[in-house]
Write a protein that holds these residues in place. Structure first.
Motif, PDB file in Angstrom:
ATOM      1  N   ASN A  19       0.857  -1.187   0.000  1.00 53.88           N
ATOM      2  CA  ASN A  19       0.000   0.000   0.000  1.00 53.88           C
ATOM      3  C   ASN A  19       0.890   1.233   0.000  1.00 53.88           C
ATOM      4  O   ASN A  19       1.819   1.322   0.807  1.00 53.88           O
ATOM      5  CB  ASN A  19      -0.887   0.024   1.246  1.00 53.88           C
ATOM      6  N   ALA A  20       0.605   2.170  -0.892  1.00 51.93           N
ATOM      7  CA  ALA A  20       1.437   3.366  -0.977  1.00 51.93           C
ATOM      8  C   ALA A  20       0.582   4.606  -1.161  1.00 51.93           C
ATOM      9  O   ALA A  20      -0.422   4.581  -1.870  1.00 51.93           O
ATOM     10  CB  ALA A  20       2.412   3.245  -2.147  1.00 51.93           C
ATOM     11  N   ASP A  21       0.997   5.686  -0.502  1.00 46.30           N
ATOM     12  CA  ASP A  21       0.431   7.014  -0.724  1.00 46.30           C
ATOM     13  C   ASP A  21       1.550   7.834  -1.345  1.00 46.30           C
ATOM     14  O   ASP A  21       2.570   8.088  -0.699  1.00 46.30           O
ATOM     15  CB  ASP A  21      -0.060   7.638   0.574  1.00 46.30           C
ATOM     16  N   ILE A  22       1.374   8.204  -2.599  1.00 44.82           N
ATOM     17  CA  ILE A  22       2.426   8.879  -3.359  1.00 44.82           C
ATOM     18  C   ILE A  22       2.113  10.368  -3.411  1.00 44.82           C
ATOM     19  O   ILE A  22       1.042  10.770  -3.870  1.00 44.82           O
ATOM     20  CB  ILE A  22       2.503   8.301  -4.784  1.00 44.82           C
ATOM     21  N   ALA A  23       3.037  11.187  -2.920  1.00 45.96           N
ATOM     22  CA  ALA A  23       2.877  12.643  -2.932  1.00 45.96           C
ATOM     23  C   ALA A  23       3.555  13.201  -4.179  1.00 45.96           C
ATOM     24  O   ALA A  23       4.718  12.918  -4.435  1.00 45.96           O
ATOM     25  CB  ALA A  23       3.472  13.257  -1.683  1.00 45.96           C
ATOM     26  N   LEU A  24       2.815  13.973  -4.940  1.00 47.93           N
ATOM     27  CA  LEU A  24       3.319  14.600  -6.162  1.00 47.93           C
ATOM     28  C   LEU A  24       3.430  16.105  -5.939  1.00 47.93           C
ATOM     29  O   LEU A  24       2.701  16.889  -6.531  1.00 47.93           O
ATOM     30  CB  LEU A  24       2.386  14.295  -7.339  1.00 47.93           C
ATOM     31  N   ASP A  25       4.319  16.493  -5.059  1.00 44.02           N
ATOM     32  CA  ASP A  25       4.466  17.903  -4.722  1.00 44.02           C
ATOM     33  C   ASP A  25       4.812  18.715  -5.963  1.00 44.02           C
ATOM     34  O   ASP A  25       5.688  18.348  -6.743  1.00 44.02           O
ATOM     35  CB  ASP A  25       5.546  18.087  -3.662  1.00 44.02           C
ATOM     36  N   GLY A  26       4.099  19.808  -6.169  1.00 49.84           N
ATOM     37  CA  GLY A  26       4.353  20.696  -7.289  1.00 49.84           C
ATOM     38  C   GLY A  26       3.717  20.265  -8.595  1.00 49.84           C
ATOM     39  O   GLY A  26       3.911  20.904  -9.616  1.00 49.84           O
ATOM     40  N   VAL A  27       2.961  19.167  -8.578  1.00 48.02           N
ATOM     41  CA  VAL A  27       2.314  18.678  -9.796  1.00 48.02           C
ATOM     42  C   VAL A  27       0.827  19.002  -9.727  1.00 48.02           C
ATOM     43  O   VAL A  27       0.168  18.746  -8.739  1.00 48.02           O
ATOM     44  CB  VAL A  27       2.501  17.150  -9.947  1.00 48.02           C
ATOM     45  N   THR A  28       0.305  19.599 -10.791  1.00 48.06           N
ATOM     46  CA  THR A  28      -1.115  19.909 -10.879  1.00 48.06           C
ATOM     47  C   THR A  28      -1.722  19.090 -12.001  1.00 48.06           C
ATOM     48  O   THR A  28      -1.223  19.092 -13.126  1.00 48.06           O
ATOM     49  CB  THR A  28      -1.323  21.411 -11.176  1.00 48.06           C
ATOM     50  N   THR A  29      -2.801  18.381 -11.684  1.00 52.08           N
ATOM     51  CA  THR A  29      -3.491  17.578 -12.685  1.00 52.08           C
ATOM     52  C   THR A  29      -4.975  17.508 -12.350  1.00 52.08           C
ATOM     53  O   THR A  29      -5.359  17.676 -11.196  1.00 52.08           O
ATOM     54  CB  THR A  29      -2.900  16.154 -12.782  1.00 52.08           C
ATOM     55  N   SER A  30      -5.773  17.283 -13.341  1.00 53.29           N
ATOM     56  CA  SER A  30      -7.207  17.131 -13.097  1.00 53.29           C
ATOM     57  C   SER A  30      -7.714  15.795 -13.621  1.00 53.29           C
ATOM     58  O   SER A  30      -8.867  15.447 -13.428  1.00 53.29           O
ATOM     59  CB  SER A  30      -7.987  18.269 -13.761  1.00 53.29           C
ATOM     60  N   ALA A  31      -6.855  15.050 -14.286  1.00 52.80           N
ATOM     61  CA  ALA A  31      -7.252  13.778 -14.887  1.00 52.80           C
ATOM     62  C   ALA A  31      -6.761  12.624 -14.025  1.00 52.80           C
ATOM     63  O   ALA A  31      -5.776  12.750 -13.305  1.00 52.80           O
ATOM     64  CB  ALA A  31      -6.660  13.659 -16.294  1.00 52.80           C
ATOM     65  N   PRO A  32      -7.439  11.481 -14.112  1.00 48.77           N
ATOM     66  CA  PRO A  32      -6.921  10.306 -13.410  1.00 48.77           C
ATOM     67  C   PRO A  32      -5.600   9.859 -14.044  1.00 48.77           C
ATOM     68  O   PRO A  32      -5.338  10.123 -15.213  1.00 48.77           O
ATOM     69  CB  PRO A  32      -8.006   9.246 -13.597  1.00 48.77           C
ATOM     70  N   ALA A  33      -4.788   9.209 -13.252  1.00 44.09           N
ATOM     71  CA  ALA A  33      -3.509   8.697 -13.745  1.00 44.09           C
ATOM     72  C   ALA A  33      -3.739   7.392 -14.500  1.00 44.09           C
ATOM     73  O   ALA A  33      -4.627   6.609 -14.154  1.00 44.09           O
ATOM     74  CB  ALA A  33      -2.557   8.474 -12.580  1.00 44.09           C
ATOM     75  N   GLN A  34      -2.942   7.167 -15.523  1.00 32.64           N
ATOM     76  CA  GLN A  34      -3.006   5.937 -16.315  1.00 32.64           C
ATOM     77  C   GLN A  34      -2.058   4.918 -15.695  1.00 32.64           C
ATOM     78  O   GLN A  34      -0.916   5.243 -15.373  1.00 32.64           O
ATOM     79  CB  GLN A  34      -2.613   6.209 -17.768  1.00 32.64           C
ATOM     80  N   VAL A  35      -2.546   3.679 -15.544  1.00 30.40           N
ATOM     81  CA  VAL A  35      -1.758   2.625 -14.910  1.00 30.40           C
ATOM     82  C   VAL A  35      -1.571   1.482 -15.896  1.00 30.40           C
ATOM     83  O   VAL A  35      -2.516   1.068 -16.572  1.00 30.40           O
ATOM     84  CB  VAL A  35      -2.464   2.088 -13.639  1.00 30.40           C
ATOM     85  N   GLN A  36      -0.348   0.974 -15.976  1.00 29.75           N
ATOM     86  CA  GLN A  36      -0.082  -0.260 -16.716  1.00 29.75           C
ATOM     87  C   GLN A  36       0.624  -1.199 -15.752  1.00 29.75           C
ATOM     88  O   GLN A  36       1.649  -0.844 -15.157  1.00 29.75           O
ATOM     89  CB  GLN A  36       0.767  -0.022 -17.955  1.00 29.75           C
ATOM     90  N   GLN A  37       0.029  -2.378 -15.568  1.00 32.83           N
ATOM     91  CA  GLN A  37       0.495  -3.330 -14.565  1.00 32.83           C
ATOM     92  C   GLN A  37       0.799  -4.673 -15.212  1.00 32.83           C
ATOM     93  O   GLN A  37       0.009  -5.174 -16.006  1.00 32.83           O
ATOM     94  CB  GLN A  37      -0.612  -3.473 -13.525  1.00 32.83           C
TER      95      GLN A  37
END
Length: 86
Positions: A19-37
């Motif tokens: 389980n991870a909580d990833i902080a993207l300091d300084g990044v602005t986005t309004s769209a969901p992130a794309q994941v490839q697993q």
């Protein structure tokens, strides 16, 4: 690309998800992130002539809340998360 932040994670643990909580300091986005697993249902899974897609990349999305992503990296997996920036 200049407008994408890519996060790569290899969870080498054979039995436990991460389980991870990833902080993207300084990044602005309004769209969901794309994941490839890349992962499989079993550690013993393998592709062969009869079963060609037991291990294959799976695409999904994960929401970006503010500048944070919460994600569960499955055991024995390789994951790439792409976040489009504004």
């Amino acid at each position: 690309k200049g407008d994408t932040v890519s996060i790569f994670c290899v969870n080498r643990n054979l039995y436990e998800d991460l389980n991870a909580d990833i902080a993207l300091d300084g990044v602005t986005t309004s769209a969901p992130a794309q994941v490839q697993q890349l992962s499989a249902d079993s550690l013993y899974a393998g592709n062969d002539e009869l079963h060609t897609a037991l291990i294959r990349p799976r695409n999904s999305t994960v929401p970006v809340t503010g500048s944070h992503i919460s994600f569960v990296f499955p055991h024995a997996s390789v994951v790439r998360i792409d976040v489009k920036t504004r």
